[in-house]
Design a protein around this motif. Structure first.
Motif, PDB file in Angstrom:
ATOM      1  N   SER A 165       0.801  -1.223   0.000  1.00 48.36           N
ATOM      2  CA  SER A 165       0.000   0.000   0.000  1.00 48.36           C
ATOM      3  C   SER A 165       0.836   1.276   0.000  1.00 48.36           C
ATOM      4  CB  SER A 165      -0.930   0.016   1.221  1.00 48.36           C
ATOM      5  OG  SER A 165      -0.188   0.214   2.404  1.00 48.36           O
ATOM      6  N   SER A 166       2.132   1.160   0.248  1.00 50.60           N
ATOM      7  CA  SER A 166       2.946   2.378   0.342  1.00 50.60           C
ATOM      8  C   SER A 166       3.574   2.716  -1.011  1.00 50.60           C
ATOM      9  CB  SER A 166       4.027   2.215   1.403  1.00 50.60           C
ATOM     10  OG  SER A 166       4.946   1.231   1.022  1.00 50.60           O
ATOM     11  N   LYS A 167       3.806   3.992  -1.209  1.00 50.01           N
ATOM     12  CA  LYS A 167       4.516   4.453  -2.396  1.00 50.01           C
ATOM     13  C   LYS A 167       6.001   4.396  -2.079  1.00 50.01           C
ATOM     14  CE  LYS A 167       0.887   7.554  -4.023  1.00 50.01           C
ATOM     15  NZ  LYS A 167      -0.145   6.702  -3.586  1.00 50.01           N
ATOM     16  N   VAL A 168       6.772   3.960  -3.052  1.00 49.95           N
ATOM     17  CA  VAL A 168       8.192   3.734  -2.792  1.00 49.95           C
ATOM     18  C   VAL A 168       9.057   4.529  -3.758  1.00 49.95           C
ATOM     19  CG1 VAL A 168       7.849   1.444  -1.848  1.00 49.95           C
ATOM     20  CG2 VAL A 168       8.242   1.707  -4.271  1.00 49.95           C
ATOM     21  N   GLN A 169      10.261   4.806  -3.290  1.00 51.27           N
ATOM     22  CA  GLN A 169      11.228   5.495  -4.142  1.00 51.27           C
ATOM     23  C   GLN A 169      12.157   4.507  -4.834  1.00 51.27           C
ATOM     24  OE1 GLN A 169      12.967   8.961  -2.745  1.00 51.27           O
ATOM     25  NE2 GLN A 169      11.032   9.774  -2.054  1.00 51.27           N
ATOM     26  N   LEU A 170      12.341   3.348  -4.246  1.00 57.98           N
ATOM     27  CA  LEU A 170      13.216   2.324  -4.824  1.00 57.98           C
ATOM     28  C   LEU A 170      12.404   1.059  -5.073  1.00 57.98           C
ATOM     29  CD1 LEU A 170      16.331   2.799  -2.541  1.00 57.98           C
ATOM     30  CD2 LEU A 170      16.057   3.567  -4.890  1.00 57.98           C
ATOM     31  N   PRO A 171      11.788   0.926  -6.260  1.00 59.00           N
ATOM     32  CA  PRO A 171      10.927  -0.229  -6.500  1.00 59.00           C
ATOM     33  C   PRO A 171      11.653  -1.572  -6.429  1.00 59.00           C
ATOM     34  CG  PRO A 171      10.913   1.289  -8.385  1.00 59.00           C
ATOM     35  CD  PRO A 171      11.820   1.856  -7.362  1.00 59.00           C
ATOM     36  N   MET A 172      12.931  -1.625  -6.804  1.00 56.42           N
ATOM     37  CA  MET A 172      13.655  -2.902  -6.743  1.00 56.42           C
ATOM     38  C   MET A 172      13.816  -3.368  -5.303  1.00 56.42           C
ATOM     39  SD  MET A 172      14.209  -4.068  -9.699  1.00 56.42           S
ATOM     40  CE  MET A 172      15.491  -5.261  -9.508  1.00 56.42           C
ATOM     41  N   LEU A 173      14.102  -2.440  -4.411  1.00 51.10           N
ATOM     42  CA  LEU A 173      14.253  -2.774  -3.003  1.00 51.10           C
ATOM     43  C   LEU A 173      12.932  -3.269  -2.432  1.00 51.10           C
ATOM     44  CD1 LEU A 173      17.093  -1.521  -1.784  1.00 51.10           C
ATOM     45  CD2 LEU A 173      15.501  -0.693  -0.096  1.00 51.10           C
ATOM     46  N   GLN A 174      11.877  -2.527  -2.698  1.00 52.09           N
ATOM     47  CA  GLN A 174      10.564  -2.889  -2.191  1.00 52.09           C
ATOM     48  C   GLN A 174      10.055  -4.173  -2.855  1.00 52.09           C
ATOM     49  OE1 GLN A 174      10.545  -1.283   0.575  1.00 52.09           O
ATOM     50  NE2 GLN A 174       8.534  -0.359   0.414  1.00 52.09           N
ATOM     51  N   GLY A 175      10.452  -4.402  -4.095  1.00 52.25           N
ATOM     52  CA  GLY A 175      10.061  -5.647  -4.765  1.00 52.25           C
ATOM     53  C   GLY A 175      10.613  -6.862  -4.038  1.00 52.25           C
ATOM     54  N   TRP A 176      11.869  -6.782  -3.609  1.00 49.46           N
ATOM     55  CA  TRP A 176      12.471  -7.889  -2.858  1.00 49.46           C
ATOM     56  C   TRP A 176      11.770  -8.066  -1.522  1.00 49.46           C
ATOM     57  CZ3 TRP A 176      14.837 -12.205  -3.098  1.00 49.46           C
ATOM     58  CH2 TRP A 176      15.424 -12.758  -1.976  1.00 49.46           C
ATOM     59  N   VAL A 177      11.485  -6.963  -0.842  1.00 56.37           N
ATOM     60  CA  VAL A 177      10.781  -7.032   0.441  1.00 56.37           C
ATOM     61  C   VAL A 177       9.415  -7.685   0.241  1.00 56.37           C
ATOM     62  CG1 VAL A 177       9.736  -5.657   2.287  1.00 56.37           C
ATOM     63  CG2 VAL A 177      12.002  -5.069   1.432  1.00 56.37           C
ATOM     64  N   MET A 178       8.726  -7.288  -0.814  1.00 66.93           N
ATOM     65  CA  MET A 178       7.401  -7.841  -1.105  1.00 66.93           C
ATOM     66  C   MET A 178       7.491  -9.340  -1.412  1.00 66.93           C
ATOM     67  SD  MET A 178       4.394  -6.762  -1.205  1.00 66.93           S
ATOM     68  CE  MET A 178       2.805  -6.936  -1.909  1.00 66.93           C
ATOM     69  N   PHE A 179       8.473  -9.728  -2.228  1.00 65.97           N
ATOM     70  CA  PHE A 179       8.636 -11.143  -2.568  1.00 65.97           C
ATOM     71  C   PHE A 179       8.884 -11.982  -1.321  1.00 65.97           C
ATOM     72  CE2 PHE A 179      11.640 -14.614  -3.289  1.00 65.97           C
ATOM     73  CZ  PHE A 179      10.851 -15.444  -4.067  1.00 65.97           C
ATOM     74  N   VAL A 180       9.822 -11.554  -0.476  1.00 66.98           N
ATOM     75  CA  VAL A 180      10.164 -12.328   0.718  1.00 66.98           C
ATOM     76  C   VAL A 180       8.982 -12.404   1.672  1.00 66.98           C
ATOM     77  CG1 VAL A 180      11.628 -12.374   2.774  1.00 66.98           C
ATOM     78  CG2 VAL A 180      12.630 -11.903   0.556  1.00 66.98           C
ATOM     79  N   SER A 181       8.293 -11.284   1.874  1.00 66.27           N
ATOM     80  CA  SER A 181       7.186 -11.299   2.832  1.00 66.27           C
ATOM     81  C   SER A 181       6.027 -12.166   2.342  1.00 66.27           C
ATOM     82  CB  SER A 181       6.721  -9.886   3.154  1.00 66.27           C
ATOM     83  OG  SER A 181       6.277  -9.210   2.005  1.00 66.27           O
ATOM     84  N   VAL A 182       5.712 -12.105   1.047  1.00 64.70           N
ATOM     85  CA  VAL A 182       4.627 -12.954   0.514  1.00 64.70           C
ATOM     86  C   VAL A 182       5.048 -14.419   0.537  1.00 64.70           C
ATOM     87  CG1 VAL A 182       3.276 -13.497  -1.550  1.00 64.70           C
ATOM     88  CG2 VAL A 182       3.554 -11.129  -0.854  1.00 64.70           C
ATOM     89  N   PHE A 183       6.294 -14.709   0.162  1.00 59.65           N
ATOM     90  CA  PHE A 183       6.783 -16.089   0.170  1.00 59.65           C
ATOM     91  C   PHE A 183       6.704 -16.698   1.570  1.00 59.65           C
ATOM     92  CE2 PHE A 183      10.315 -19.038   0.910  1.00 59.65           C
ATOM     93  CZ  PHE A 183      10.009 -20.023  -0.007  1.00 59.65           C
ATOM     94  N   CYS A 184       7.193 -15.959   2.564  1.00 60.88           N
ATOM     95  CA  CYS A 184       7.175 -16.465   3.938  1.00 60.88           C
ATOM     96  C   CYS A 184       5.750 -16.601   4.461  1.00 60.88           C
ATOM     97  CB  CYS A 184       8.002 -15.571   4.849  1.00 60.88           C
ATOM     98  SG  CYS A 184       9.769 -15.667   4.514  1.00 60.88           S
ATOM     99  N   PHE A 185       4.876 -15.681   4.090  1.00 63.78           N
ATOM    100  CA  PHE A 185       3.472 -15.739   4.481  1.00 63.78           C
ATOM    101  C   PHE A 185       2.825 -17.008   3.926  1.00 63.78           C
ATOM    102  CE2 PHE A 185      -1.004 -14.679   3.599  1.00 63.78           C
ATOM    103  CZ  PHE A 185      -1.425 -14.295   4.850  1.00 63.78           C
ATOM    104  N   VAL A 186       3.043 -17.263   2.643  1.00 61.41           N
ATOM    105  CA  VAL A 186       2.453 -18.451   1.999  1.00 61.41           C
ATOM    106  C   VAL A 186       3.044 -19.732   2.581  1.00 61.41           C
ATOM    107  CG1 VAL A 186       2.288 -19.692  -0.204  1.00 61.41           C
ATOM    108  CG2 VAL A 186       1.806 -17.239  -0.110  1.00 61.41           C
ATOM    109  N   MET A 187       4.363 -19.745   2.828  1.00 64.99           N
ATOM    110  CA  MET A 187       4.994 -20.935   3.416  1.00 64.99           C
ATOM    111  C   MET A 187       4.443 -21.222   4.813  1.00 64.99           C
ATOM    112  SD  MET A 187       7.102 -22.607   1.507  1.00 64.99           S
ATOM    113  CE  MET A 187       8.121 -23.474   2.660  1.00 64.99           C
ATOM    114  N   SER A 188       4.251 -20.181   5.616  1.00 61.84           N
ATOM    115  CA  SER A 188       3.720 -20.373   6.966  1.00 61.84           C
ATOM    116  C   SER A 188       2.309 -20.938   6.926  1.00 61.84           C
ATOM    117  CB  SER A 188       3.726 -19.053   7.744  1.00 61.84           C
ATOM    118  OG  SER A 188       5.030 -18.640   8.003  1.00 61.84           O
ATOM    119  N   ILE A 189       1.475 -20.393   6.061  1.00 57.52           N
ATOM    120  CA  ILE A 189       0.104 -20.897   5.940  1.00 57.52           C
ATOM    121  C   ILE A 189       0.102 -22.335   5.436  1.00 57.52           C
ATOM    122  CG2 ILE A 189      -2.033 -20.665   4.620  1.00 57.52           C
ATOM    123  CD1 ILE A 189      -1.865 -17.696   5.005  1.00 57.52           C
TER     124      ILE A 189
END
Length: 156
Positions: free
Chosen positions: A43-67
């Motif tokens: 939901s946040s606007k970012v200045q560095l999309p590549m950085l936030q893309g990695w954060v998004m990938f890791v957080s979604v991956f870990c979320f899905v793995m936990s579930i």
């Protein structure tokens, strides 16, 4: 809460017993904090999309793995086998190593996005700060779960 041990065939919890054994009960805060991280990052606007893309990938991956792991435990997919401990320990490796990087990158992204102090920028900054806080909380849950999963694997 009891610490589950992998020395007998009934040691791995299944069904709702997953919610009463340590470290398996950590799935719940992992899912809550991990979900909050990726929702806030998305939901946040970012200045560095590549950085936030990695954060998004890791957080979604870990979320899905936990579930996924929680559902497999509740369904009793392990069948009481102690070899399941090795499998879960291997699956937990990305969850134990990637979130610290995710939390640090999110903190760095928030730090460099500090711009002019207007209402819009302050809202974006506050969302990013909340994402950083929940990223570190999720990281703490993943690391604690990983350490105790490795201890359980070592004792099996």
């Amino acid at each position: 809460l009891t610490m589950s041990s992998a020395t007998s065939t009934t040691s791995l919890p299944s069904g709702l017993a997953v919610l009463t054994t340590f470290p398996d009960v950590l799935f719940i805060p992992e899912i809550i904090f991990g979900g909050l991280v990726w929702i806030l990052v998305a939901s946040s606007k970012v200045q560095l999309p590549m950085l936030q893309g990695w954060v998004m990938f890791v957080s979604v991956f870990c979320f899905v793995m936990s579930i996924t792991l929680l559902c497999l435990y509740i369904c009793g997919a392990h069948g009481g086998s102690s070899s399941w401990v090795t499998l879960v320990s291997g699956c937990d490796k990305p969850q134990g190593l990637s979130p610290p990087c995710m939390a640090v990158l999110e903190a760095y992204s928030t730090y460099i996005s500090l711009g002019p102090a207007n209402a819009v920028m302050m809202t974006i900054y506050q969302e990013n700060v909340a994402a950083v806080v929940f990223a570190f909380l999720a990281t703490l849950m993943y690391v604690i779960h990983k350490v105790y999963s490795l201890l359980r694997w070592k004792s099996s």
